[in-house]
Design an enzyme around this catalytic site. Structure first.
Site, short mmCIF file in Angstrom:
data_model
loop_
_atom_site.label_atom_id
_atom_site.label_comp_id
_atom_site.label_asym_id
_atom_site.label_seq_id
_atom_site.Cartn_x
_atom_site.Cartn_y
_atom_site.Cartn_z
N PHE A 145 0.83 -1.20 0.00
CA PHE A 145 0.00 0.00 0.00
C PHE A 145 0.86 1.25 0.00
CE2 PHE A 145 -3.21 -2.90 1.67
CZ PHE A 145 -4.41 -2.39 1.17
N ASP A 146 0.57 2.15 -0.93
CA ASP A 146 1.08 3.51 -0.83
C ASP A 146 0.43 4.14 0.40
OD1 ASP A 146 2.19 6.05 -1.69
OD2 ASP A 146 0.18 6.56 -2.38
N LEU A 147 1.02 5.21 0.92
CA LEU A 147 0.46 5.86 2.11
C LEU A 147 -0.36 7.10 1.73
CD1 LEU A 147 0.11 6.31 5.12
CD2 LEU A 147 2.45 7.22 5.21
N ASP A 148 0.30 8.15 1.27
CA ASP A 148 -0.40 9.40 0.97
C ASP A 148 -1.34 9.25 -0.23
OD1 ASP A 148 1.01 10.65 3.00
OD2 ASP A 148 2.58 11.38 1.67
#
Length: 218
Positions: free
Chosen positions: A8-11
């Site tokens: 998962f990417d965060l931002d």
């Protein structure tokens, strides 16, 4: 395909960091006498490496851009980091994925140290086996490098069972570079045109659709 490892990417994927990131950029630009009152004009900074964005969008030199990242962090570490919010439904999605033994890993261009603090602040860290970001010295900032680093720690997994979730082209292109599938989420900051051009394996517009995609309930 049942994906056993989900990156998962965060931002723009797990959390909406608009206020904190844009205010941090606004603060940094002011150091160069560039005053941008409209935070909406700074949302392009969400996702890509900051050094590159300062050069691309405001024509700072490489030296200035690196200094601007330092100014950015002055505001970000004091306030901007927490001017952030978890997208509705994300905690529930992560809990359901964890409940069916999916291995979840954060893959972000944000420095690891800040990512760990943000994940802990919002109570998301308990769902993830690791949080992998960039280094404070400016190394390992590109998503392809970050994904490669993660995959090197997972030698026993078939890449066909690993998928990347993100909201910018960098997430999709990084996944392609490493020969894994990807899900583009259009509720983030990339925009549908950018995501379609990157040609992800899947595109979803809501967290609900993301859950259906990852758990293959349709």
């Amino acid at each position: 395909m049942s994906y056993q490892v989900i990156l998962f990417d965060l931002d723009g994927t797990l959390t909406d960091p608009k206020v904190g990131i844009t205010k941090s950029v606004q603060y940094a630009l002011a150091k160069y006498d560039i005053h941008e009152p409209d935070l909406d004009k700074l949302t392009a900074f969400i996702g890509p490496p900051l050094v590159e964005s300062f050069q691309e969008f405001y024509s700072l030199t490489n030296e200035q851009a690196h200094a601007a990242v330092g100014y950015y962090r002055e505001y970000f570490t004091k306030a901007g980091m927490y001017e952030n919010a978890v997208y509705p439904g994300i905690k529930e999605l992560l809990a359901r994925l964890a409940a069916v033994d999916r291995q979840l890993i954060v893959a972000t261009s944000k420095p690891t140290v800040f990512s760990e603090q943000i994940m802990a602040h919002f109570g998301l860290n308990r769902f993830f086996s690791s949080i992998v970001g960039s280094n404070l010295d400016g190394s390992r900032i590109h998503k392809a490098e970050i994904i490669d680093h993660i995959l090197a720690s997972l030698p026993g997994f078939d890449r066909r069972n690993i998928i990347m979730v993100g909201d910018r082209k960098h997430d999709i292109l990084g996944a392609k570079h490493n020969r894994i599938d990807s899900v583009a989420v259009s509720y983030g900051y990339g925009g549908l045109a950018e995501l379609e051009a990157a040609q992800p394996t899947y595109i979803v517009s809501t967290v609900y659709e993301l859950e259906k995609c990852l758990l293959k309930t349709v």
